[in-house]
Design a protein around this motif. Structure first.
Motif, PDB file in Angstrom:
ATOM      1  N   SER A  58      54.124  47.450  54.773  1.00  0.00           N
ATOM      2  CA  SER A  58      52.956  47.840  55.575  1.00  0.00           C
ATOM      3  C   SER A  58      51.711  47.975  54.719  1.00  0.00           C
ATOM      4  CB  SER A  58      53.237  49.170  56.280  1.00  0.00           C
ATOM      5  OG  SER A  58      53.542  50.173  55.335  1.00  0.00           O
ATOM      6  N   VAL A  59      51.864  47.954  53.397  1.00  0.00           N
ATOM      7  CA  VAL A  59      50.726  48.179  52.506  1.00  0.00           C
ATOM      8  C   VAL A  59      49.679  47.081  52.666  1.00  0.00           C
ATOM      9  CG1 VAL A  59      50.037  48.401  50.078  1.00  0.00           C
ATOM     10  CG2 VAL A  59      52.126  49.479  50.882  1.00  0.00           C
ATOM     11  N   GLU A  60      50.113  45.879  53.036  1.00  0.00           N
ATOM     12  CA  GLU A  60      49.160  44.792  53.233  1.00  0.00           C
ATOM     13  C   GLU A  60      48.180  45.084  54.363  1.00  0.00           C
ATOM     14  OE1 GLU A  60      51.021  40.984  53.538  1.00  0.00           O
ATOM     15  OE2 GLU A  60      52.312  41.319  51.809  1.00  0.00           O
ATOM     16  N   LEU A  61      48.521  46.044  55.224  1.00  0.00           N
ATOM     17  CA  LEU A  61      47.622  46.412  56.315  1.00  0.00           C
ATOM     18  C   LEU A  61      46.551  47.393  55.866  1.00  0.00           C
ATOM     19  CD1 LEU A  61      50.396  47.016  59.005  1.00  0.00           C
ATOM     20  CD2 LEU A  61      48.964  44.982  58.764  1.00  0.00           C
ATOM     21  N   ASN A  62      46.631  47.868  54.639  1.00  0.00           N
ATOM     22  CA  ASN A  62      45.780  48.982  54.218  1.00  0.00           C
ATOM     23  C   ASN A  62      45.244  48.823  52.803  1.00  0.00           C
ATOM     24  OD1 ASN A  62      44.668  51.529  54.893  1.00  0.00           O
ATOM     25  ND2 ASN A  62      46.116  52.510  53.510  1.00  0.00           N
ATOM     26  N   THR A  63      45.284  47.617  52.248  1.00  0.00           N
ATOM     27  CA  THR A  63      44.883  47.410  50.857  1.00  0.00           C
ATOM     28  C   THR A  63      43.363  47.362  50.730  1.00  0.00           C
ATOM     29  OG1 THR A  63      46.915  46.241  50.315  1.00  0.00           O
ATOM     30  CG2 THR A  63      45.031  45.829  48.904  1.00  0.00           C
ATOM     31  N   LYS A  64      42.854  48.019  49.684  1.00  0.00           N
ATOM     32  CA  LYS A  64      41.424  47.985  49.388  1.00  0.00           C
ATOM     33  C   LYS A  64      41.203  47.278  48.059  1.00  0.00           C
ATOM     34  CE  LYS A  64      40.309  52.086  52.088  1.00  0.00           C
ATOM     35  NZ  LYS A  64      39.534  53.348  52.132  1.00  0.00           N
ATOM     36  N   ALA A  65      39.936  47.035  47.725  1.00  0.00           N
ATOM     37  CA  ALA A  65      39.648  46.148  46.607  1.00  0.00           C
ATOM     38  C   ALA A  65      39.600  46.832  45.257  1.00  0.00           C
ATOM     39  CB  ALA A  65      38.310  45.434  46.864  1.00  0.00           C
ATOM     40  N   ASN A  66      39.033  48.029  45.190  1.00  0.00           N
ATOM     41  CA  ASN A  66      38.669  48.573  43.887  1.00  0.00           C
ATOM     42  C   ASN A  66      39.874  49.023  43.073  1.00  0.00           C
ATOM     43  OD1 ASN A  66      36.965  49.390  41.828  1.00  0.00           O
ATOM     44  ND2 ASN A  66      36.596  51.394  42.702  1.00  0.00           N
ATOM     45  N   TYR A  67      40.738  49.853  43.653  1.00  0.00           N
ATOM     46  CA  TYR A  67      41.890  50.368  42.921  1.00  0.00           C
ATOM     47  C   TYR A  67      43.068  49.415  43.090  1.00  0.00           C
ATOM     48  CZ  TYR A  67      39.344  54.633  42.025  1.00  0.00           C
ATOM     49  OH  TYR A  67      38.418  55.534  41.574  1.00  0.00           O
ATOM     50  N   GLN A  68      43.578  48.905  41.971  1.00  0.00           N
ATOM     51  CA  GLN A  68      44.548  47.811  41.995  1.00  0.00           C
ATOM     52  C   GLN A  68      45.986  48.320  42.047  1.00  0.00           C
ATOM     53  OE1 GLN A  68      43.212  44.190  41.540  1.00  0.00           O
ATOM     54  NE2 GLN A  68      41.698  45.474  42.540  1.00  0.00           N
ATOM     55  N   ASP A  69      46.275  49.248  42.937  1.00  0.00           N
ATOM     56  CA  ASP A  69      47.639  49.766  43.041  1.00  0.00           C
ATOM     57  C   ASP A  69      48.572  48.774  43.714  1.00  0.00           C
ATOM     58  OD1 ASP A  69      46.007  50.545  45.398  1.00  0.00           O
ATOM     59  OD2 ASP A  69      47.893  51.332  46.152  1.00  0.00           O
ATOM     60  N   PHE A  70      48.036  47.641  44.194  1.00  0.00           N
ATOM     61  CA  PHE A  70      48.896  46.627  44.811  1.00  0.00           C
ATOM     62  C   PHE A  70      49.512  45.692  43.777  1.00  0.00           C
ATOM     63  CE2 PHE A  70      44.354  45.656  45.450  1.00  0.00           C
ATOM     64  CZ  PHE A  70      44.197  44.575  44.604  1.00  0.00           C
ATOM     65  N   GLN A  71      49.188  45.865  42.498  1.00  0.00           N
ATOM     66  CA  GLN A  71      49.840  45.160  41.395  1.00  0.00           C
ATOM     67  C   GLN A  71      49.573  43.643  41.409  1.00  0.00           C
ATOM     68  OE1 GLN A  71      51.467  46.968  38.966  1.00  0.00           O
ATOM     69  NE2 GLN A  71      50.902  48.842  40.065  1.00  0.00           N
ATOM     70  N   ARG A  72      50.299  42.896  40.562  1.00  0.00           N
ATOM     71  CA  ARG A  72      50.037  41.460  40.433  1.00  0.00           C
ATOM     72  C   ARG A  72      50.473  40.688  41.677  1.00  0.00           C
ATOM     73  NH1 ARG A  72      51.363  39.401  34.292  1.00  0.00           N
ATOM     74  NH2 ARG A  72      50.783  41.296  33.165  1.00  0.00           N
ATOM     75  N   PHE A  73      49.856  39.522  41.843  1.00  0.00           N
ATOM     76  CA  PHE A  73      50.178  38.694  43.010  1.00  0.00           C
ATOM     77  C   PHE A  73      51.515  37.983  42.795  1.00  0.00           C
ATOM     78  CE2 PHE A  73      50.061  34.830  45.549  1.00  0.00           C
ATOM     79  CZ  PHE A  73      49.677  35.338  46.782  1.00  0.00           C
ATOM     80  N   GLN A  74      52.353  38.026  43.804  1.00  0.00           N
ATOM     81  CA  GLN A  74      53.643  37.347  43.772  1.00  0.00           C
ATOM     82  C   GLN A  74      53.763  36.463  45.009  1.00  0.00           C
ATOM     83  OE1 GLN A  74      56.185  37.198  41.483  1.00  0.00           O
ATOM     84  NE2 GLN A  74      56.958  35.634  42.891  1.00  0.00           N
ATOM     85  N   VAL A  75      54.082  35.198  44.805  1.00  0.00           N
ATOM     86  CA  VAL A  75      54.283  34.276  45.931  1.00  0.00           C
ATOM     87  C   VAL A  75      55.567  34.653  46.663  1.00  0.00           C
ATOM     88  CG1 VAL A  75      54.645  31.879  46.610  1.00  0.00           C
ATOM     89  CG2 VAL A  75      53.038  32.437  44.760  1.00  0.00           C
ATOM     90  N   ILE A  76      55.488  34.818  47.983  1.00  0.00           N
ATOM     91  CA  ILE A  76      56.621  35.226  48.816  1.00  0.00           C
ATOM     92  C   ILE A  76      56.908  34.121  49.836  1.00  0.00           C
ATOM     93  CG2 ILE A  76      57.480  36.977  50.414  1.00  0.00           C
ATOM     94  CD1 ILE A  76      57.019  38.070  47.633  1.00  0.00           C
ATOM     95  N   ASP A  77      58.181  33.828  50.048  1.00  0.00           N
ATOM     96  CA  ASP A  77      58.549  32.761  50.999  1.00  0.00           C
ATOM     97  C   ASP A  77      58.436  33.216  52.447  1.00  0.00           C
ATOM     98  OD1 ASP A  77      59.561  30.581  49.114  1.00  0.00           O
ATOM     99  OD2 ASP A  77      60.711  32.312  48.438  1.00  0.00           O
ATOM    100  N   VAL A  78      58.866  34.440  52.730  1.00  0.00           N
ATOM    101  CA  VAL A  78      58.736  35.006  54.085  1.00  0.00           C
ATOM    102  C   VAL A  78      58.101  36.379  53.929  1.00  0.00           C
ATOM    103  CG1 VAL A  78      59.906  35.714  56.199  1.00  0.00           C
ATOM    104  CG2 VAL A  78      60.811  33.789  54.854  1.00  0.00           C
ATOM    105  N   SER A  79      56.844  36.497  54.340  1.00  0.00           N
ATOM    106  CA  SER A  79      56.094  37.737  54.133  1.00  0.00           C
ATOM    107  C   SER A  79      55.737  38.355  55.476  1.00  0.00           C
ATOM    108  CB  SER A  79      54.822  37.454  53.333  1.00  0.00           C
ATOM    109  OG  SER A  79      54.122  38.647  53.077  1.00  0.00           O
TER     110      SER A  79
END
Length: 658
Positions: free
Chosen positions: A386-407
């Motif tokens: 559910s974090v993808e529904l609430n991500t903001k830009a400044n604080y990078q707590d969403f970590q590095r980008f990972q390619v997902i097959d079914v997201s």
């Protein structure tokens, strides 16, 4: 017990040094002129002014006299209505540090609201107040409200709010503020006011508002509660004008303010088509692996995850953001289980990249470090978060980008029932499921044996090993309905590796934002919730973490919150030692903290802070320092009895440096 003062003691060297200094001073006086010496004698015999002068008559009257009668404000105070709004949401406690900018609502809570629902809990620091609310929610599943004072109070609270943001925990923060620059009091209140105090924490709150009327407050407060309690959970912020609190209620356009009814929002679920595709991949996998971080929002989340795992006989890596999966289950697996997986499903992972990749912090790659994959090239990745529904830009707590097959952008716990049913319909291969079950049992048993052998190393060492510390604590509480409310500091994750954690309240997770200073206040907040539920609260408390906010010990004693805090006291800031030493090795030079401190570590090791005395001074039962491992078990039994009698207790235990 206070030490007895048996009078001054002077060693030979100290005595001789003092004698020599006195002789030198006498010689210096003798060298002065007779007139100067006479002036010194007059000055010494002159009457000395007292260090604290008695107050003048006017001052004494101001301090001791009856205060003058103040003008009465007619009508119902606006803050009384605000308390009515708060009471509709069933908020049980309000931990806060007292402040002038919210004095009106504070008074209404105590006198109009009867200091019940919510009950005001006095805190020594705003970060502690937010930390208490953070820990409380992870036991009770209900948010608390905290009040902050303008700019300075909110800056103190900011670290706690950031931790709650990263940990997906709802906290309702209300900040007092003097909005009207033409009428705000001069001096301190003006320094502590701002046009937009919410801007201080806007990057790590879900929502904020500044109500300009009582009706606006009623709607905003219910809205804030609603947003905070809709997954992904998170803190919310309301700036509350002092004038609006203090002024009497007014009817705008003849309409009396009303309180909106709170109706919870259903948590978002993963897309139906994506759920079916995920089920197809999982059912057809030869070696599926489930990875969970904050998947279980409630005890039912643990039950659902067990159902999915057993249906597939898939091994489960619980990353520990919450208590997601029983540690005693044969399908419980270490992080290395991803290595041979052909399908991996991540549930509310804060860092999917680090789940399937490794990072080595070493001198290679110009000191940046090296990356490598943990998984096979054709492994399929599934994510429900559910974090993808609430991500903001400044604080990078969403970590590095990972390619997902079914997201899937949805709440994992809310999506699990549909996923379990879809997996059943997809029909996993029965023979493959049975084969995985046997392999998992064998791997689990072998892993537990290796862990027990590792824990036995240095078992009788003094200072006490972290493994023995953790296992002695478990032995003391295992017969109780226990809850490990925090485990701060580096204890090699022994509780999660060896304690038989099976219930949701057995493990609450960590701070989220890795902000030091979380452990003590979160423990007290969680212990408050456990007190109401009749559970025994125990924390493994690190020394550095407690030094950030020790005042919360007083709050626990004042409000009679029972808990057992076991100090993991390694007597040093070893985080600093490790990083400075490691970087010095990279750069091929001798580590030194600068100045005359000498080699790294010599200035920061062995401060020997007497935490048991600190706790005693705050009203806790305490004992220590405990250095001999044979003394730890009996001391824990004694402390457990104290906590069962309703009092907080702390043991100061010397541990191996880590």
């Amino acid at each position: 017990m206070a030490r007895k003062d048996t009078g001054p003691k002077a060693g030979r060297r100290k005595f001789l040094t003092g004698f020599a200094a006195a002789g030198a001073a006498t010689a210096a006086v003798a060298m002065r002129s007779p007139a100067a010496q006479a002036a010194d004698i007059v000055a010494q015999n002159a009457p000395r002014a007292p260090s604290a002068l008695p107050p003048s008559g006017k001052g004494a009257e101001a301090e001791t006299g009856t205060p003058r009668e103040l003008a009465r404000v007619p009508g119902t105070p606006g803050s009384d209505f605000m308390v009515d709004v708060i009471k509709t949401l069933g908020i049980k406690y309000l931990p806060a540090n007292c402040a002038s900018s919210y004095r009106a609502i504070h008074e209404s809570l105590i006198n109009y609201g009867g200091n019940r629902q919510p009950e005001f809990l006095t805190c020594m620091h705003e970060e502690s107040a937010v930390g208490m609310a953070h820990g409380y929610f992870k036991v009770a599943g209900k948010p608390l409200l905290t009040l902050c004072h303008g700019t300075v109070g909110l800056q103190h609270a900011a670290m706690g709010i950031f931790n709650a943001w990263c940990d997906r925990v709802p906290v309702i923060v209300v900040g007092g503020n003097d909005m009207d620059a033409a009428h705000r009091p001069p001096g301190v209140p003006t320094f502590h006011s701002a046009q937009d105090i919410n801007a201080l924490v806007r990057d790590f709150t879900k929502w904020d508002d500044t109500p300009v009327s009582l009706q606006h407050f009623a709607q905003s407060f219910v809205r804030a509660y609603k947003f905070a309690m809709t997954p992904p959970y998170g803190p919310v912020m309301i700036s509350l004008d002092a004038g609006l609190q203090q002024e009497p209620m007014k009817n705008h356009g003849g309409e009396k303010p009303y309180i909106p009814r709170y109706v919870p929002t259903a948590p978002p679920q993963g897309d139906t088509g994506a759920v079916k595709e995920a089920a197809r991949l999982l059912a057809g996998a030869q070696n599926p692996v489930i990875v969970a971080d904050r998947a279980a929002r409630t005890a039912n989340g643990v039950t659902l995850l067990v159902q999915l795992a057993e249906l597939l006989q898939a091994r489960v890596i619980d990353q520990g953001g919450r208590m997601n999966f029983p540690r005693t289950h044969a399908l419980s697996a270490p992080p290395t289980a991803v290595n041979n997986a052909d399908v991996i499903i991540g549930l509310e992972l804060s860092d999917f990249w680090a789940t399937v990749n490794s990072y080595t912090d070493n001198g290679a790659n110009d000191g940046i470090g090296t990356n490598s994959t943990r998984i096979k090239g054709d492994t399929k990745l599934i994510s429900i978060s559910s974090v993808e529904l609430n991500t903001k830009a400044n604080y990078q707590d969403f970590q590095r980008f990972q390619v997902i097959d079914v997201s899937m952008a949805g709440d994992a716990e809310a999506t699990l029932p549909a996923l379990i049913e879809a997996v059943r319909q997809a029909g996993p291969n029965k023979a493959a499921v049975e084969k995985r079950a046997e392999a998992a049992k064998k791997a689990f048993a072998e892993g537990m044996e290796r862990t027990r052998q590792a824990a036995a190393l240095g078992w009788d060492a003094s200072p006490i090993s972290t493994a023995r510390l953790c296992m002695e604590v478990y032995a003391a509480v295992k017969s109780l309905d226990w809850s490990l409310v925090a485990s701060e500091g580096n204890v090699s994750n022994w509780p999660n590796r060896l304690w038989p954690m099976e219930k949701y309240h057995h493990w609450l997770g960590r701070s989220g934002g890795y902000g030091v200073g979380y452990g003590a206040p979160a423990s007290v907040g969680a212990a408050l919730a456990n007190r109401d539920l009749g559970r025994f609260s125990v924390s493994i408390q690190s020394d550095g973490d407690l030094m950030y906010a020790p005042g919360v010990l007083w709050t626990a004693a004042k409000h009679k919150i029972p808990m057992l805090a076991v100090m993991h006291n390694n007597r040093g800031y070893h985080q600093e030692v490790m990083h400075v030493q490691r970087l010095s090795n990279f750069r091929d030079r001798v580590a030194n903290l600068g100045g005359d401190m000498g080699p790294v570590g010599t200035s920061i090791q062995n401060p020997d802070i007497e935490y048991h005395k600190l706790a005693e001074s705050m009203g806790w039962w305490a004992k220590g320092p405990i250095k001999d491992p044979a003394q730890l078990g009996p001391a824990l039994k004694e402390a457990v009895k104290v906590v069962q009698a309703g009092q907080p207790a702390l043991l100061n235990v010397w541990t191996q440096p880590r």
